[in-house]
Design a protein around this motif. Structure first.
Motif, short mmCIF file in Angstrom:
data_model
loop_
_atom_site.label_atom_id
_atom_site.label_comp_id
_atom_site.label_asym_id
_atom_site.label_seq_id
_atom_site.Cartn_x
_atom_site.Cartn_y
_atom_site.Cartn_z
N VAL A 115 0.76 -1.12 -0.05
CA VAL A 115 -0.14 0.00 -0.07
C VAL A 115 0.87 1.30 0.10
O VAL A 115 1.84 1.16 0.81
N TRP A 116 0.76 2.15 -0.81
CA TRP A 116 1.58 3.34 -1.02
C TRP A 116 0.65 4.59 -1.03
O TRP A 116 -0.33 4.54 -1.65
N PRO A 117 1.25 5.87 -0.67
CA PRO A 117 0.38 6.95 -0.76
C PRO A 117 0.41 7.23 -2.08
O PRO A 117 1.45 6.99 -2.97
N GLU A 118 -0.63 8.05 -2.64
CA GLU A 118 -0.59 8.58 -4.05
C GLU A 118 0.54 9.37 -4.52
O GLU A 118 0.92 9.25 -5.77
N SER A 119 1.17 10.16 -3.67
CA SER A 119 2.48 10.94 -4.10
C SER A 119 3.53 9.89 -4.44
O SER A 119 4.01 10.31 -5.59
N LYS A 120 3.79 8.65 -4.03
CA LYS A 120 4.67 7.87 -4.19
C LYS A 120 4.41 7.12 -5.65
O LYS A 120 5.21 7.03 -6.76
N LEU A 121 2.91 6.77 -5.61
CA LEU A 121 2.49 5.96 -7.01
C LEU A 121 2.85 6.98 -8.26
O LEU A 121 3.01 6.45 -9.20
#
Length: 153
Positions: free
Chosen positions: A41-47
């Motif tokens: 699970v990643w934050p959108e900023s990393k994605l």
């Protein structure tokens, strides 16, 4: 994990590739898909640091708020296609039957609930020609919770 019997086959939606089809009747309100084995699970900023056509972006769905789960191994759950008139409801990783679903029917959900706020899918809805644009998280949570309460009455 997909709970009812199912099969993956050519989608009835032009250009969609494969779809997920019920191999048994599914009662209104039944859980069709439940989250399991969520390992990334990643934050959108990393994605968003990855290219739009990368495996990371293409295999992600919004889990909650600005957090996205990634499933690069492409489990069969990934074959649920989009519709603005879906027969299934996504709510916090679970997918519920919005109505009775007949044996052989394709499972469809509204992708606006699982993509980032304001994110535009690289294809348009096949029935309406409308763009598929991600909804803001508060609206997603409100709308899906309200639909679930109505569904389960």
């Amino acid at each position: 994990m997909i709970l009812p019997r199912y099969r993956v086959a050519a989608s009835g939606i032009a250009g969609a590739g494969k779809g997920l089809f019920a191999d048994e009747a599914i009662a209104r309100g039944r859980v069709i898909i439940a989250p399991d084995n969520i390992h990334t699970v990643w934050p959108e900023s990393k994605l968003r640091t990855f290219a739009r056509d990368s495996i990371e972006v293409e295999s992600s769905v919004r889990w909650f708020e600005d957090q996205f789960s990634l499933t690069p191994e492409w489990s069969d759950e990934c074959f649920v296609n989009h519709s603005f008139a879906p027969n299934a409801l996504w709510h916090l990783g679970f997918i519920f039957a919005l109505r009775e679903i007949a044996t052989g029917e394709e499972i469809l959900m509204d992708y606006r609930h699982v993509i980032g706020s304001g994110e535009v899918m690289p294809f348009k809805d096949s029935q309406t020609g409308r763009e598929i644009v991600g909804l803001p998280w508060p609206q997603v949570l409100h709308d899906s919770a309200q639909q679930l309460v109505t569904l389960l009455g």
